[in-house]
Design an enzyme around this catalytic site. Structure first.
Site: not given
Ligand code: NAD
Length: 503
Positions: A191, A266, A300, A397
């Site tokens: 997804k 992550e 991230c 962040e």
């Molecule tokens: P997000 O958490 O908003 O969304 C990530 C994914 O989760 C999307 O596909 C979204 O549709 C899905 N999602 C949202 N709510 C959900 C739920 N209730 N149940 C299941 N899935 C759900 O994150 P974002 O804004 O897309 O990405 C940015 C974030 O990702 C930042 O906080 C960044 O630091 C983090 N990130 C971390 C790493 C790492 O390796 N630690 C790498 C890349 C990004």
């Protein structure tokens, strides 16, 4: 023709393929709309124009995908490792062949600059090759004999897994999760983030063309709270590999609890780059700038907090301001661009809201702090100075090209400030004192630390965070710890006495 015009031309002919059909799901080897027929639109952050429609899936689509993944699992699990390796290599080859197309789509969909996305596409190919080669040894076990038993261990794939990815560098991050899952012998339901579905579609297409059996790789588009939530709750899905925000991770853990999901997270970061006065300050300056302003700061592992020793802070700050003001903001498909637009309006509003927060908290906006242009979600690279570690701009962040600079007096002060956040993903230490580097890295609360270097990823090493930054590790053999179960089998040598009840 400028390279921007020629890239736009190439992009237009790629997107023509999707303009009328939109992006569908891929379930059990077949391309299909969502069960309800509903769609949403994906737009480019460059000019807010609609790119195409995307299937908006719900629990019925997830159910179909999970059933397909479950059905395909036994055969894929039992496929010889060399065959899985060969398919993963074919996927890698196809990614290399289509790297330009992937990079152009990624830039248009996410706003990331082409100079970085060309490399990110190729890193996706590396992930498939690296984990494909490891498929051969993924199930190797150990012999742990005791006096009465010949104990052996083996690893088996856990089953169908759900993979949920974010919008930042979505192509590379998807390959980073999917490649080890397939190498282990798991089937997947992916997804992707609703804000960047284009390259997930290309990737699934590539996998399909590479001869992956139907049902092994299922792609379901949709919103997190609909399709994502349903995936985390589905009983046939044995584990969830998730990359995204810390608060979403916490929701997923709760959603997955009734079905006892194994989770790998992550998550976010507020990573310190700590610069001591004995460091090579030229290299430290280059690395600090690169680690926060590359990839639009939507990264991230970005070094979003600069901790600088007071003795060198004034001179370092002056050089930093000069350089930040020269960073080139522009169209992501222009090869000279260093920063493109942020992913979408809501994120743009979040990032720019910190300009007011910084003013309110008493910090100085030493560079940037404003929108760039009046169309698309561009911001000028921003530097906050005169900040203290307890301010929101130092704790939260921001996830944009925004650096908060904080001064420290000595090593003890630096360590206290470095560790004083909810996060613990990466840390960067700049010093020429090797003993201090060892001491400091030992005490720094982070999953990954680089000394006198920016983040340089080496695939055999463990990747992941501590505290609110994550659970679990990827890379090397660590990925298989998540996608596989350890199994113990004890063969009796017949030498021990079995307790006899009722005898
Ligand atoms: P997000 O958490 O908003 O969304 C990530 C994914 O989760 C999307 O596909 C979204 O549709 C899905 N999602 C949202 N709510 C959900 C739920 N209730 N149940 C299941 N899935 C759900 O994150 P974002 O804004 O897309 O990405 C940015 C974030 O990702 C930042 O906080 C960044 O630091 C983090 N990130 C971390 C790493 C790492 O390796 N630690 C790498 C890349 C990004």
């Amino acid at each position: 023709m400028s390279d921007l015009a020629s890239n736009l031309d190439k992009l237009a002919s790629i997107l023509d393929r999707y303009r009328n059909t939109g992006l569908s799901n891929l379930i059990d080897g077949k391309s299909c709309p969502s069960v309800t027929g509903r769609t949403f639109e994906t737009a480019s952050p460059v000019d807010e124009s609609v790119i195409c429609s995307v299937a908006r899936s719900n629990d019925a689509d997830i159910d179909a995908a999970a059933k397909a993944a479950k059905g395909a699992f036994p055969a894929w699990r039992d496929t010889p490792a060399a065959d899985r390796q060969a398919i993963l290599h074919r996927i890698a080859d196809a990614i290399v062949d289509r790297a330009e197309e992937i990079a152009l789509c990624e830039c248009w969909d996410t706003g990331q600059a082409l100079r970085f996305m060309s490399k990110a596409a190729l890193r996706g190919a590396d992930n498939f090759r690296f984990f494909g080669d490891r498929a051969l040894s993924a199930r190797d076990g150990q012999m742990l004999p005791s006096p009465t038993l010949m104990n052996v261990t083996t690893r088996v794939p856990i089953g169908p897994v759900g993979i949920i990815t974010p919008w930042n560098t979505p192509f590379m991050l998807s390959t980073w999760k999917i490649a080890p899952a397939l190498a282990a012998g798991c089937t997947i339901v992916h997804k992707p983030a609703e804000f960047s579905p284009l390259t997930a579609h290309l990737l699934a297409e590539i996998a399909h063309d590479a001869g992956l059996p139907a049902g092994v790789w299922n792609l379901v588009n949709g919103y997190g709270e609909e399709a994502g939530k349903a995936l985390t709750e589905h009983p046939d899905i044995k584990a969830i590999a998730f990359v995204g925000e810390s608060k979403t991770g916490s929701m997923i853990m709760a959603q997955g609890a009734p079905t006892l999901k194994r989770v790998h997270f992550e998550l976010g970061g507020k990573n310190p780059v700590v610069v001591f006065d004995d460091a090579n300050l030229d290299r430290a300056l280059d690395a600090a700038i690169f680690m926060i302003y590359s990839l639009n700061g939507e990264r991230c592992t970005s070094s979003s907090r600069l901790l600088i020793q007071e003795t060198v802070a004034d001179a370092f700050e002056a050089r930093l301001i000069e350089r930040v003001n020269k960073i080139r903001v522009g169209h992501p498909l222009d090869s000279t661009t260093e920063i493109g637009p942020l992913i979408h309006k809501v994120h743009f509003e979040k990032v720019t809201s910190y300009f007011d927060t910084a003013r309110r908290e008493g910090a100085t906006i030493a560079a940037g702090g404003s929108r760039h242009g009046d169309k698309g979600w561009f911001v000028n690279p921003t530097l906050f100075t005169d900040a203290s570690n307890d301010m929101a701009i130092a704790q939260e962040e921001i996830f944009g090209p925004v650096l908060t600079m904080i001064r420290f007096s000595d090593e003890e002060d630096a360590l206290a400030k470095a560790n004083d956040t909810p996060y613990g993903l990466t840390g960067y230490i700049w010093t020429n004192d090797v003993t201090r580097a060892m001491r400091f890295s030992h005490q720094l609360e982070a999953g990954m630390i680089w000394v006198n270097s920016e983040n340089v990823r080496h695939l055999p090493t463990p990747f992941g965070g501590v505290k609110a930054s994550g659970i679990g590790r990827d890379g090397g053999d660590w990925s298989f710890d998540f996608y596989m179960e350890q199994k113990h089998i004890g063969f009796a040598t017949g030498q021990h006495k079995i307790p006899r009840l009722g005898a």
